[in-house]
Design a protein around this motif. Sequence first.
Motif, mmCIF file in Angstrom:
data_model
loop_
_atom_site.group_PDB
_atom_site.id
_atom_site.type_symbol
_atom_site.label_atom_id
_atom_site.label_comp_id
_atom_site.label_asym_id
_atom_site.label_seq_id
_atom_site.Cartn_x
_atom_site.Cartn_y
_atom_site.Cartn_z
ATOM 1 N N ILE A 45 36.077 35.527 44.079
ATOM 2 C CA ILE A 45 35.750 36.513 43.053
ATOM 3 C C ILE A 45 35.950 35.874 41.681
ATOM 4 N N SER A 54 36.705 41.700 33.145
ATOM 5 C CA SER A 54 36.415 42.902 33.920
ATOM 6 C C SER A 54 37.609 43.287 34.785
ATOM 7 N N PHE A 56 38.306 44.633 38.557
ATOM 8 C CA PHE A 56 37.633 44.699 39.855
ATOM 9 C C PHE A 56 38.369 45.710 40.739
ATOM 10 N N MET A 109 32.908 45.925 45.827
ATOM 11 C CA MET A 109 33.808 46.304 44.742
ATOM 12 C C MET A 109 33.026 46.887 43.580
ATOM 13 N N ILE A 111 32.900 46.914 39.505
ATOM 14 C CA ILE A 111 33.318 46.093 38.379
ATOM 15 C C ILE A 111 33.223 46.917 37.104
#
Length: 228
Positions: A45, A54, A56, A109, A111
């Motif tokens: 990731i 970001s 997550f 996920m 974001i």
Amino acid sequence: MKCYCHGETTTCIDRVPIFHSLNAQEKQEVAQITRQKDVGKGELIYAMGDEVHSLFVIHSGMVKVYRLSDTGKEQVLRLIEPGGFLGELSLFSPSPMQHYAEALEPVTMCIIEAAPLKELLGKYPSIAFKVLEELSRRLERTEQLLEEISLHSVERRLAQALLDLSKGGREIELAMSKRDLASQMGMTSETLSRKLSSFEAQGWIEQIGQRRIIIKDRQGLEGVLERE
């Protein structure tokens, strides 16, 4: 790309505790700055040194957070399960990441970009407090791990880990490989295998396959803790 955050099913925003205090309209504000991403098993990731901007939020799958030494030795720091989050330091610091985050299985996920999320933190301070609570818990777990590694024997660390993972029951289904479990406890996979076999020979546990462990004698494991 559609994000589960907009669906009628359980959403990543509903799952993560830091957003639990928000009402439906407020959660919709978070959903508007959120996008979905799928990550394959074994994919990173982010890596150490990456600049992350970001947050997550894990909707499904499992993520391993770890560090690598100069010699390439891996130290697992924690596992992130559905409802958990990572990248939170991007909300407070522009510094590059100091660890790796890898998908242990296919991961979906959500974001959330840091810049607009920071604006929401000012609007809804409860989110910021929840993030700080989670960071405090992670720091406490890290300190406990360092204490275990520096002060206690391999046998005690393993016995404690098995008791914790069993959660008072008899069966353990490991969420990670034994190699990763060994790394998290600060030992080699060979040492873990040898100690598990020793515990099994003493009748305390039974190993079934690569991920399943049966606790046969809880008192035997507890006795290891009492001897130190």
